[in-house]
Design an enzyme around this catalytic site. Sequence first.
Site, mmCIF file in Angstrom:
data_model
loop_
_atom_site.group_PDB
_atom_site.id
_atom_site.type_symbol
_atom_site.label_atom_id
_atom_site.label_comp_id
_atom_site.label_asym_id
_atom_site.label_seq_id
_atom_site.Cartn_x
_atom_site.Cartn_y
_atom_site.Cartn_z
ATOM 1 N N GLY A 16 7.426 6.777 16.638
ATOM 2 C CA GLY A 16 6.737 7.045 17.897
ATOM 3 C C GLY A 16 6.107 5.792 18.471
ATOM 4 O O GLY A 16 6.549 4.669 18.230
ATOM 5 N N GLY A 17 5.029 5.986 19.201
ATOM 6 C CA GLY A 17 4.354 4.870 19.863
ATOM 7 C C GLY A 17 3.820 3.854 18.875
ATOM 8 O O GLY A 17 3.462 2.730 19.262
ATOM 9 N N GLY B 45 24.888 -24.055 35.292
ATOM 10 C CA GLY B 45 23.513 -23.560 35.165
ATOM 11 C C GLY B 45 22.987 -23.736 33.748
ATOM 12 O O GLY B 45 21.790 -23.957 33.537
ATOM 13 N N ALA B 46 23.893 -23.638 32.786
ATOM 14 C CA ALA B 46 23.453 -23.745 31.394
ATOM 15 C C ALA B 46 22.992 -25.171 31.083
ATOM 16 O O ALA B 46 22.106 -25.380 30.253
ATOM 17 C CB ALA B 46 24.562 -23.320 30.456
HETATM 18 C C1 HXC Z 1 -0.104 13.585 9.229
HETATM 19 C C2 HXC Z 1 1.695 13.059 7.922
HETATM 20 C C3 HXC Z 1 2.326 12.419 9.010
HETATM 21 C C4 HXC Z 1 1.628 12.405 10.260
HETATM 22 C C5 HXC Z 1 3.598 12.256 7.301
HETATM 23 N N1 HXC Z 1 2.531 12.919 6.900
HETATM 24 N N2 HXC Z 1 3.505 11.939 8.603
HETATM 25 N N3 HXC Z 1 0.498 13.632 8.039
HETATM 26 N N4 HXC Z 1 0.421 12.994 10.315
HETATM 27 N N5 HXC Z 1 2.147 11.812 11.331
HETATM 28 C C6 HXC Z 1 2.251 13.417 5.565
HETATM 29 C C7 HXC Z 1 3.175 14.546 5.154
HETATM 30 O O1 HXC Z 1 2.667 15.773 5.631
HETATM 31 C C8 HXC Z 1 3.102 14.453 3.640
HETATM 32 O O2 HXC Z 1 1.873 15.006 3.231
HETATM 33 C C9 HXC Z 1 3.005 12.960 3.402
HETATM 34 O O3 HXC Z 1 2.535 12.397 4.628
HETATM 35 C C10 HXC Z 1 4.335 12.335 3.072
HETATM 36 O O4 HXC Z 1 5.264 12.710 4.058
HETATM 37 P P1 HXC Z 1 6.733 13.246 3.700
HETATM 38 O O5 HXC Z 1 7.269 13.891 4.916
HETATM 39 O O6 HXC Z 1 6.675 14.035 2.435
HETATM 40 O O7 HXC Z 1 7.481 11.875 3.397
HETATM 41 P P2 HXC Z 1 8.979 11.502 3.673
HETATM 42 O O8 HXC Z 1 9.876 12.583 3.237
HETATM 43 O O9 HXC Z 1 9.165 10.148 3.069
HETATM 44 O O10 HXC Z 1 9.109 11.371 5.268
HETATM 45 C C11 HXC Z 1 8.426 10.365 5.984
HETATM 46 C C12 HXC Z 1 8.475 10.603 7.522
HETATM 47 C C13 HXC Z 1 8.035 12.062 7.800
HETATM 48 C C14 HXC Z 1 9.908 10.359 7.986
HETATM 49 C C15 HXC Z 1 7.576 9.567 8.151
HETATM 50 O O11 HXC Z 1 6.796 12.303 7.134
HETATM 51 C C16 HXC Z 1 7.826 12.285 9.268
HETATM 52 O O12 HXC Z 1 8.809 12.488 9.989
HETATM 53 N N6 HXC Z 1 6.566 12.297 9.704
HETATM 54 C C17 HXC Z 1 6.239 12.558 11.070
HETATM 55 C C18 HXC Z 1 6.629 11.403 11.944
HETATM 56 C C19 HXC Z 1 6.145 11.574 13.340
HETATM 57 O O13 HXC Z 1 6.773 12.258 14.138
HETATM 58 N N7 HXC Z 1 4.933 11.036 13.628
HETATM 59 C C20 HXC Z 1 4.284 11.165 14.856
HETATM 60 C C21 HXC Z 1 4.969 10.179 15.781
HETATM 61 S S1 HXC Z 1 4.246 10.183 17.337
HETATM 62 P P3 HXC Z 1 1.697 15.740 1.833
HETATM 63 O O14 HXC Z 1 0.294 16.267 1.880
HETATM 64 O O15 HXC Z 1 2.740 16.782 1.782
HETATM 65 O O16 HXC Z 1 1.878 14.669 0.792
HETATM 66 C C22 HXC Z 1 3.194 8.939 17.229
HETATM 67 C C23 HXC Z 1 2.470 8.729 18.505
HETATM 68 C C24 HXC Z 1 1.830 7.408 18.550
HETATM 69 O O17 HXC Z 1 3.033 8.256 16.297
HETATM 70 C C25 HXC Z 1 1.546 7.144 19.985
HETATM 71 C C26 HXC Z 1 0.983 5.798 20.203
HETATM 72 C C27 HXC Z 1 0.981 5.492 21.662
#
Ligand code: HXC
Length: 514
Positions: free
Chosen positions: A170-171, A404-405
Amino acid sequence: MSIEDKLKQLEEKKSKIKNLDPQAVEKQHEKGKLTARERIDLLVDPGTFEEFDPFVKTRSTYFGLDKKFIPADGVITGIGLVNGRRVALYSQDFTSLGGSLGEMHALKIVKMQELALKLGIPFIAMNDSGGARIQEGVDSLRGYGDIFLRNVRASGVIPQISVQLGPTAGGAVYSPALMDFIIMTEKATMYITGPNVVEAVTGEKVTHEQLGGGIVHNEKSGVAHFLAKDDEDAINTVKTLLSYLPDNYLQDPPIVETSDSPNRETPSILEIVPDEPNVPFDVKDVVKEVVDENSFFEVHEDFARNAVVGFARINGRTVGIVANQPVYLAGVLDINSSDKIARFIRFCDAFNIPLITFVDTPGYMPGTAQEHGGVIRHGAKILYAYSEATVPKITIIMRKAYGGAYIAMCSRHLGADVVFAFPQAEIAVMGADGAANIIFAKEINAAENPEEMRKKKIEEYREQFSNPYLAAERGYVDDVINPKDTRKAIAYMLDFLRSKHEEPILKKHGNIPL
Ligand code: HXC
């Protein structure tokens, strides 16, 4: 409580924070990744790490977060020495709620960013995180915003290095993107939306690595500058990179003693660079011959290979190398190589690193793909970056410098301080074949034997224009040198140019074509 009890309590509290869930650590290791603290131990000199804010915890109470223990709120922050140099850093702990970024996690990072900026020391970010902590909602988004703002404020003031060691989703990708260099392990990923969202929105099936793995971002998108095979390799890359950089924009890069004489002759360049304009050669062989032994450190190695950029040292001083690469697409300039070159020039200029440019290019790449992709806009970045740069600029025209290069590749006209050319250099509007076909078209078509006439006219043009002397007569080239003297000539000029001082024109900021 007696002081003994208080000390015991302190110990217990600290050890609770440092002792992570063994199952989560095992999972991390199984994925070939180190923990956040193991990474810090590899990066900083032993005994120099001072941790900040280990006791910080989330203020959020949603979805049971207040009942959860998240050690150090999922990120270790602090200061330390890297080969004796001061740095401020953070290292995200994927074993603690996926290293996800909430409000307090972000504030810990912000504190380090502000410290690095105040002290004028490099900032190192080690990322391994599931992104915005979903349970903290808008507070985690605000956290990213706070980090982005500081990234931009620090840009051009201190070096900022981002190390991608796990997911960045994401961001969250934008803090690394706002920094100077991104080092990515092969297994790390960066993407705006993950494979599930991609499939839901577009129907396209793609794996995490195919979408945004280390190889993809090094080779295709150019988002990353260095590919590392694992965490250790990535951390070693940080150390090497730092060795070329100053702590901040007010300092010069460190000088590294060398036994390689600045007067060493470079006769092998005569063999490396062929006389014939169309025979390829590897420009890295020339660069390595010229710079201090084993000092060339390539940046963006796998991206836009028709250009080569990187750091090196000459007589112990850091220089930025920019070169056309004749073995890829004949060293033509195109959209991606323009972006690569311009970005590197601007980094070097911001941090007082002189630029050495090696030229052998047939020009900008023709075609609809390039024109429609905005080669005018992207190509202009090179012109802008060289013209804007006030660091010492030395150019070596090795062979082809067409159109140009020729102007773009740090010509005298864009402010080069010294331009050298080899005797086989060809400085012209275009190559002899193309030029003769245009300006002698009538004679060629009217000739009894057009092919013979074409050859004659090409040869005539080559004799007249395909050399460095017309440019030297005008003073566009300062000297035509024997390639065996390349290192000597550059080292001598660099030493002289040490005192170069050019004040940038006072303005808010320029408007580089983006
Ligand atoms: C809270 C999270 C989390 C999140 C993972 N966890 N991402 N908790 N917020 N964003 C937690 C899981 O619930 C899990 O907790 C532990 O971290 C490990 O994650 P797993 O999924 O078991 O690990 P893995 O299989 O290795 O997968 C990793 C991953 C997946 C690919 C990163 O966790 C995932 O897709 N997470 C979400 C990604 C996402 O969409 N993030 C938001 C993006 S938007 P437990 O308690 O079970 O151990 C964003 C906006 C930012 O970031 C904007 C800025 C402008």
